[in-house]
Design a protein around this motif. Structure first.
Motif, PDB file in Angstrom:
ATOM      1  N   SER A 216     -19.555  13.185   3.184  1.00 24.71           N
ATOM      2  CA  SER A 216     -19.648  14.653   3.171  1.00 24.71           C
ATOM      3  C   SER A 216     -18.396  15.363   2.677  1.00 24.71           C
ATOM      4  O   SER A 216     -18.312  16.587   2.730  1.00 24.71           O
ATOM      5  N   ALA A 217     -17.395  14.610   2.217  1.00 23.00           N
ATOM      6  CA  ALA A 217     -16.178  15.266   1.711  1.00 23.00           C
ATOM      7  C   ALA A 217     -16.476  15.985   0.397  1.00 23.00           C
ATOM      8  O   ALA A 217     -17.339  15.575  -0.390  1.00 23.00           O
ATOM      9  N   ALA A 218     -15.746  17.055   0.170  1.00 16.45           N
ATOM     10  CA  ALA A 218     -15.934  17.835  -1.059  1.00 16.45           C
ATOM     11  C   ALA A 218     -15.415  17.073  -2.270  1.00 16.45           C
ATOM     12  O   ALA A 218     -14.442  16.291  -2.171  1.00 16.45           O
ATOM     13  N   LEU A 219     -16.057  17.278  -3.406  1.00 13.29           N
ATOM     14  CA  LEU A 219     -15.586  16.669  -4.642  1.00 13.29           C
ATOM     15  C   LEU A 219     -14.283  17.352  -5.069  1.00 13.29           C
ATOM     16  O   LEU A 219     -14.208  18.585  -5.101  1.00 13.29           O
ATOM     17  N   PRO A 220     -13.238  16.587  -5.397  1.00 13.26           N
ATOM     18  CA  PRO A 220     -11.978  17.206  -5.827  1.00 13.26           C
ATOM     19  C   PRO A 220     -12.188  18.136  -7.021  1.00 13.26           C
ATOM     20  O   PRO A 220     -12.961  17.838  -7.934  1.00 13.26           O
ATOM     21  N   GLY A 221     -11.512  19.256  -7.021  1.00  6.81           N
ATOM     22  CA  GLY A 221     -11.651  20.225  -8.101  1.00  6.81           C
ATOM     23  C   GLY A 221     -11.251  19.673  -9.441  1.00  6.81           C
ATOM     24  O   GLY A 221     -11.837  20.033 -10.475  1.00  6.81           O
ATOM     25  N   GLU A 222     -10.248  18.752  -9.454  1.00 13.46           N
ATOM     26  CA  GLU A 222      -9.816  18.186 -10.737  1.00 13.46           C
ATOM     27  C   GLU A 222     -10.938  17.378 -11.374  1.00 13.46           C
ATOM     28  O   GLU A 222     -11.111  17.368 -12.596  1.00 13.46           O
ATOM     29  N   THR A 223     -11.738  16.687 -10.525  1.00 13.40           N
ATOM     30  CA  THR A 223     -12.863  15.913 -11.061  1.00 13.40           C
ATOM     31  C   THR A 223     -13.946  16.838 -11.610  1.00 13.40           C
ATOM     32  O   THR A 223     -14.499  16.592 -12.689  1.00 13.40           O
ATOM     33  N   ALA A 224     -14.240  17.901 -10.878  1.00 10.28           N
ATOM     34  CA  ALA A 224     -15.231  18.862 -11.363  1.00 10.28           C
ATOM     35  C   ALA A 224     -14.780  19.480 -12.678  1.00 10.28           C
ATOM     36  O   ALA A 224     -15.590  19.699 -13.594  1.00 10.28           O
ATOM     37  N   PHE A 225     -13.456  19.728 -12.785  1.00 10.67           N
ATOM     38  CA  PHE A 225     -12.952  20.303 -14.027  1.00 10.67           C
ATOM     39  C   PHE A 225     -13.032  19.286 -15.163  1.00 10.67           C
ATOM     40  O   PHE A 225     -13.341  19.646 -16.305  1.00 10.67           O
ATOM     41  N   LYS A 226     -12.797  18.016 -14.874  1.00 13.45           N
ATOM     42  CA  LYS A 226     -12.918  16.991 -15.910  1.00 13.45           C
ATOM     43  C   LYS A 226     -14.354  16.910 -16.408  1.00 13.45           C
ATOM     44  O   LYS A 226     -14.609  16.763 -17.614  1.00 13.45           O
ATOM     45  N   LEU A 227     -15.313  17.012 -15.495  1.00 11.94           N
ATOM     46  CA  LEU A 227     -16.719  17.017 -15.904  1.00 11.94           C
ATOM     47  C   LEU A 227     -17.004  18.200 -16.825  1.00 11.94           C
ATOM     48  O   LEU A 227     -17.731  18.088 -17.814  1.00 11.94           O
TER      49      LEU A 227
ATOM     50  N   ASP B   1     -24.959  21.932  -8.357  1.00 11.89           N
ATOM     51  CA  ASP B   1     -26.392  21.699  -8.186  1.00 11.89           C
ATOM     52  C   ASP B   1     -26.662  20.226  -7.902  1.00 11.89           C
ATOM     53  O   ASP B   1     -27.470  19.883  -7.039  1.00 11.89           O
ATOM     54  N   ALA B   2     -25.959  19.337  -8.620  1.00 12.93           N
ATOM     55  CA  ALA B   2     -26.140  17.903  -8.414  1.00 12.93           C
ATOM     56  C   ALA B   2     -25.635  17.491  -7.031  1.00 12.93           C
ATOM     57  O   ALA B   2     -26.228  16.626  -6.365  1.00 12.93           O
ATOM     58  N   LEU B   3     -24.553  18.124  -6.587  1.00  7.07           N
ATOM     59  CA  LEU B   3     -23.980  17.761  -5.291  1.00  7.07           C
ATOM     60  C   LEU B   3     -24.802  18.317  -4.132  1.00  7.07           C
ATOM     61  O   LEU B   3     -24.829  17.727  -3.043  1.00  7.07           O
ATOM     62  N   ARG B   4     -25.456  19.452  -4.340  1.00  5.71           N
ATOM     63  CA  ARG B   4     -26.232  20.063  -3.272  1.00  5.71           C
ATOM     64  C   ARG B   4     -27.289  19.095  -2.769  1.00  5.71           C
ATOM     65  O   ARG B   4     -27.556  19.021  -1.561  1.00  5.71           O
ATOM     66  N   GLU B   5     -27.894  18.336  -3.696  1.00  7.07           N
ATOM     67  CA  GLU B   5     -28.926  17.385  -3.304  1.00  7.07           C
ATOM     68  C   GLU B   5     -28.354  16.215  -2.510  1.00  7.07           C
ATOM     69  O   GLU B   5     -29.085  15.452  -1.911  1.00  7.07           O
ATOM     70  N   ARG B   6     -27.022  16.082  -2.497  1.00  5.57           N
ATOM     71  CA  ARG B   6     -26.376  15.004  -1.736  1.00  5.57           C
ATOM     72  C   ARG B   6     -25.601  15.551  -0.538  1.00  5.57           C
ATOM     73  O   ARG B   6     -24.847  14.822   0.101  1.00  5.57           O
ATOM     74  N   GLY B   7     -25.787  16.853  -0.272  1.00  8.26           N
ATOM     75  CA  GLY B   7     -25.110  17.443   0.859  1.00  8.26           C
ATOM     76  C   GLY B   7     -23.612  17.599   0.664  1.00  8.26           C
ATOM     77  O   GLY B   7     -22.844  17.571   1.637  1.00  8.26           O
ATOM     78  N   ARG B   8     -23.177  17.746  -0.574  1.00  6.37           N
ATOM     79  CA  ARG B   8     -21.742  17.856  -0.878  1.00  6.37           C
ATOM     80  C   ARG B   8     -21.425  19.200  -1.523  1.00  6.37           C
ATOM     81  O   ARG B   8     -22.302  19.907  -2.015  1.00  6.37           O
ATOM     82  N   GLN B   9     -20.117  19.493  -1.546  1.00  7.78           N
ATOM     83  CA  GLN B   9     -19.637  20.694  -2.199  1.00  7.78           C
ATOM     84  C   GLN B   9     -18.481  20.345  -3.127  1.00  7.78           C
ATOM     85  O   GLN B   9     -18.030  19.193  -3.175  1.00  7.78           O
ATOM     86  N   VAL B  10     -18.001  21.332  -3.850  1.00  7.18           N
ATOM     87  CA  VAL B  10     -16.864  21.169  -4.767  1.00  7.18           C
ATOM     88  C   VAL B  10     -15.668  21.916  -4.203  1.00  7.18           C
ATOM     89  O   VAL B  10     -15.811  23.017  -3.647  1.00  7.18           O
ATOM     90  N   ASP B  11     -14.500  21.326  -4.337  1.00  6.29           N
ATOM     91  CA  ASP B  11     -13.257  22.011  -3.988  1.00  6.29           C
ATOM     92  C   ASP B  11     -12.983  23.064  -5.065  1.00  6.29           C
ATOM     93  O   ASP B  11     -12.378  22.769  -6.096  1.00  6.29           O
ATOM     94  N   ILE B  12     -13.449  24.295  -4.839  1.00  5.30           N
ATOM     95  CA  ILE B  12     -13.343  25.353  -5.840  1.00  5.30           C
ATOM     96  C   ILE B  12     -11.883  25.681  -6.127  1.00  5.30           C
ATOM     97  O   ILE B  12     -11.507  25.949  -7.283  1.00  5.30           O
TER      98      ILE B  12
END
Length: 914
Positions: free
Chosen positions: A402-413, A426-437
């Motif tokens: 349930s840890a948030a995805l690191p913002g640097e990874t989201a930015f790399k994507l 949207d992809a993380l919502r289905e896994r119960g996760r969030q992004v470190d905005i």
């Protein structure tokens, strides 16, 4: 099913069950009923405006029916009707009206929807608008009165009384004190109370009536909102009644369709359900199985993407194109999650066109473009989707539950794979996760800082930093000029003398940056547009646009203006109008350049490639690789071929593709263009003469970001005016099109007629008559030259000096000054004098046409002692000239003054004397 039919036809009225349920009204039926009803009430049926607003710079997309009528409500514009009705296509997927995240997960959120509306511009008001609504809803649509309730603004007793008169009980009229029932266009301007109609879906759904703590439930659903534009609000907060009070209404067709079709779910209505089933069929999955949400997203996004493309929006990395790309890629990811291995979205377009093409003809006209754009985008996206999702899976595998995805990874994507942040969320919502905005924002800020540093060292002009600052702050300008030349925009920045300012006053010149513009910024050989800006609040305050350039690394369209009257201020809303005639001429020249490029390749060979161009309103210029001038027949062939394709009047088509895909179909890259991840491909002409330029049959295919004519026939005519060398191995053709070409041809015809008159011959005989005169002139010139030589040799009248040689230091020396003899005749005279002398030296000084020529000759037996070069240099120096050269037996030079001829002869004698 608790269905409700049109014209009061309900289940209660239905025949016995054995005869089957009443037919449910389709969405198309509902739309037609609404428009027909108000047409009978004296309303003009007005087609939907495009999704890209032309008259509201604050909106990314049209989001309500009133957008196209805004200027009618404010009094800026008048039309020949005061009542209107429309079915307006709307998109909410960007800016403050953004429903994207909820689409597919709720029953009523959409990116695309249709808003039915009726409008009065100072004609009728509450006493008519409320009965119209009640009559339509209860009689035409047959919605039971006891299932309806209404809201009014808490102080609007007039509206409440009218509702009572039409039959709504007092206990079903709810007074609302919040701005939910008071509408304002902005902090100032028209405003007024609202009244809304709600439908009660029954206690099987949770929720309470409007104004209650449970109002967000699904039981009571708003189906219609009536806005009474009653007041004008001022900056001090005061209001006064408008002289012309107006009506603005809106009914979401999807909600009404759900109600009339006996459901509380918009996605169960006939139109959207048919798209869901098309998605299920294309992916070979169950429409109501585990992939239900995926199908809902695909069905909704198919509508928004198709309509946006039909209205001229193309996927890009900025502005509206970026929002379109986000919607497309979101749908494509859901198709991928359904197990689709091949592109799917483009295969669903025919199902949409079948359902909505009858009402919206632009879908039919743009079907091929929509399908191709979706196919190309999905093909490209699939190539990166697997890599991006693998990166996401790898990162999640190393994170705690349930840890948030690191913002640097989201930015790399986002930065590497083109995944917008909301797609990752949207992809993380289905896994119960969030992004470190916060981490994402920090990575974005770091990239911008690096870009700024790179910009600072790029060697741009000294004031380039100001444009980078503006581009970073306001984002890219949205270009509307492919399909319109008039639009409204908001002033985001003003620049004068290399610095930002808050205003440009009357008489001042500076640069204006707007959020959107129909003005084309100079690029790819096409010069920038000119035209006018006018403040919407006061059209008398205006500025002339004298140029449009791309600044800030090409992200900004900067308009150079001179303010004619009033003041242009930052934040102003302005109307922009391109100089139509000038733009039309530029378009014609630009399209002709494409046709000419292909004609040159066919006439001269595949080595022809563009090396520069100019597309101006009065002419075109085209530089291309070629080593020699065009032969007359080559030039005639190019000119004739271009005109053939102009007369073909074939459509000019535009597509968005990757550079590699574009080159794969034979597209030519234009010199000077910078190409990114996608390019505009402009196609025109059909090789077989059919006018249908399908791949393999298209005459001209070029990568080009410029503006073009709609059909090749719009070019009018084409004529080459010059062919010259531009640089080593590069030729330059200059040409004219349209009216300029016709004027040129008319002038040429007039000159021919004048020449024929002078020559006393028919125009057709002029070439032969001129040839004869030239032959005659040449013969006479030769005869004159011969006579001059004979006179010169004989020392006849007009020739200075003697023709007898004298002894100088043992060398026979002949010097002669000639008048009316040109320099080119001197070598022949030298040879004749040398032949007569047998042994000796000759010096000739000739003056003709203001020019002085000197020549010297020495017989071969004396060249070891005396050089003709030395004789010429000595004589030329005495005549005030410099230089001279040749061989020891023959040399020439030139001077300006023949009056020192005696001194020149003496100087030559001194050379002989040694």
């Amino acid at each position: 099913m608790d269905t409700v039919g049109l014209r009061g036809y309900t289940v209660a009225d239905a025949p016995k069950p054995a005869r089957g349920p009443p037919p449910m009204p389709t969405l198309n039926d509902i739309r037609s009923t609404f428009l027909n009803y108000f047409e009978k009430q004296g309303h003009r049926v007005v087609p939907s405006s495009p999704l890209v607003p032309r008259n509201d710079p604050t909106l990314m997309f049209a989001n309500s029916g009133m957008v196209q009528f805004k200027n009618l409500f404010t009094g800026v514009e008048t039309r020949d009707y005061k009542r209107a009705t429309s079915a307006q296509k709307c998109v909410r997927a960007g800016g403050k009206h953004n429903d994207l995240d909820n689409v597919g997960y709720t029953a009523r959120h959409h990116t695309f929807f249709e808003m039915l509306g009726n409008f009065s511009f100072g004609d009728y008001f509450k006493s008519d608008a409320i009965p119209f609504a009640w009559d339509l809803v209860t009689r035409e649509y047959g919605i039971p009165k006891d299932r309806l309730l209404v809201t009014v603004f808490h102080t609007d007793d007039e509206a409440a009384d009218i509702w009572k008169k039409v039959g709504v009980p007092d206990d079903r009229i709810i007074r609302i004190a919040t701005d939910d029932n008071f509408w304002q266009m902005g902090p100032t301007g028209p405003c007024g109370p609202c009244t809304e109609i709600f439908f009660d879906h029954g206690d099987k759904y949770w929720g309470g009536p409007p104004g209650s703590p449970e109002e967000d439930g699904d039981r009571f659903v708003e189906i219609w909102n009536l806005v009474f534009m009653q007041y004008e609000q001022f900056e001090d907060g005061t209001r006064r009644e408008l002289a012309a009070q107006s009506i603005d209404t809106g009914m979401g067709i999807e909600r009404v369709a759900a109600l009339l079709q006996g459901t509380n779910d918009n996605y169960a209505t006939d139109l959207i359900r048919s798209l869901i089933e098309a998605s299920a069929d294309a992916t070979s999955t169950d429409p109501d199985g585990p992939g239900k949400t995926h199908h809902r997203v695909i069905a909704d996004h198919l509508r928004s993407t198709s309509f946006l493309i039909a209205d001229g929006v193309m996927p890009s990395n900025d502005g509206r194109g970026y929002v379109l790309r986000r919607i497309m890629r979101r749908a494509m990811r859901h198709a991928h999650m359904l197990g689709s291995k091949d592109p799917v979205m483009h295969r669903l377009v025919p199902a949409l066109v079948r359902k909505m093409g009858g009402q919206y003809g632009e879908l039919v006209r743009a079907q091929a473009l929509i399908e191709e754009t979706l196919r190309l985008e999905e093909t490209r996206f699939k190539q990166t989707l697997d890599r991006g999702l693998k990166l996401l899976d790898d990162e999640l595998a190393h994170l705690p539950e349930s840890a948030a995805l690191p913002g640097e990874t989201a930015f790399k994507l986002y930065d590497t794979f083109g995944f917008p942040l909301d797609l990752t969320q949207d992809a993380l919502r289905e896994r119960g996760r969030q992004v470190d905005i916060g981490g994402f924002d920090a990575a974005m800020a770091e990239q911008k800082a690096k870009a700024r540093a790179a910009w600072s060292g790029s060697g741009e002009a000294a004031d380039a930093t100001v444009w980078f600052d503006i581009a970073e702050r306001v984002g890219a300008s949205d270009f509307l000029g492919y399909d319109t030349e008039i639009a409204e925009g908001q002033v985001l920045a003003l620049v004068r003398d290399g610095a930002e300012v808050d205003a440009l006053a009357e008489g001042e010149t500076g640069w204006v940056v707007l959020n959107q513009t129909p003005f084309y910024g100079e690029a790819g050989g096409q010069i920038g547009d000119t035209g006018w800006l006018r403040r919407l609040e006061n059209e008398d305050e205006c500025a002339e646009v004298t140029d449009t350039q791309r600044m800030g690394g090409g992200k900004l369209s900067a308009h150079q203006v001179t303010v004619g009257r009033g003041t242009i201020r930052k934040g102003d809303a302005v109307q922009m109008e391109v100089d139509h005639a000038r733009r039309g001429a530029i378009r014609a020249n630009h399209s002709a350049t494409h046709l000419m490029h292909e004609a040159l390749r066919r006439a001269l060979g595949d080595h022809v490639a563009q090396r520069g161009s100019l597309n101006a309103p009065d002419r075109l210029r085209f530089d291309f690789s070629h080593s020699k001038p065009l032969a007359p027949d080559e030039r005639a062939r190019v000119e004739a071929e271009v005109n053939d394709y102009i007369r073909q009047n074939a459509p000019v088509a535009t597509r968005i593709m990757t550079p590699d895909d574009a080159r794969a179909i034979g597209a030519q890259a234009l010199f000077g263009e910078k190409y990114g991840d996608e390019v505009r491909v402009v196609s025109m002409g059909a090789r077989d003469g059919s006018g249908k330029g399908a791949d393999g049959n298209t005459y001209s295919i070029e990568l080009c970001g410029g503006t073009h004519v709609t059909r090749t026939g719009d070019i009018g005519a084409f004529v080459v005016t010059a062919d010259s060398a531009s640089s080593a191995g590069v030729r330059r053709i200059e040409a004219l099109t349209g009216a300029s070409a016709m004027r040129h041809l008319a002038e040429q015809t007039e000159r021919l007629a004048q020449a024929a008159a002078v020559l006393k011959s028919a125009p057709a005989d002029v070439p032969e008559r001129v040839r004869a005169l030239l032959d005659e002139r040449r013969a006479l010139a030769n005869e004159v030259a011969q006579l001059r030589r004979e006179v010169a040799m004989s020392g006849g009248a007009g020739q200075g000096g003697g023709v007898e040689a004298r002894e100088v230091a043992g060398v026979r020396f002949l010097a002669q000054v000639l008048s009316g003899v040109s320099g080119k005749d001197l070598p022949a005279l030298i040879d004749e004098h040398k032949a007569r002398l047998g042994s000796g030296a000759v010096l000739l000084i000739a003056e003709a046409g203001g020019k002085v020529a000197v020549a010297a000759g020495v017989t071969n037996d004396l060249t070891g002692r005396v050089s003709a070069v030395d004789l010429v240099k000595a004589a030329v120096g005495a005549l005030g000239g410099k230089g001279g050269g040749g061989r020891a037996d023959m040399a020439q030079g030139g001077a300006k003054d023949a009056s020192q001829a005696d001194a020149a002869i003496s100087a030559a004698e001194a050379v002989i004397e040694g």
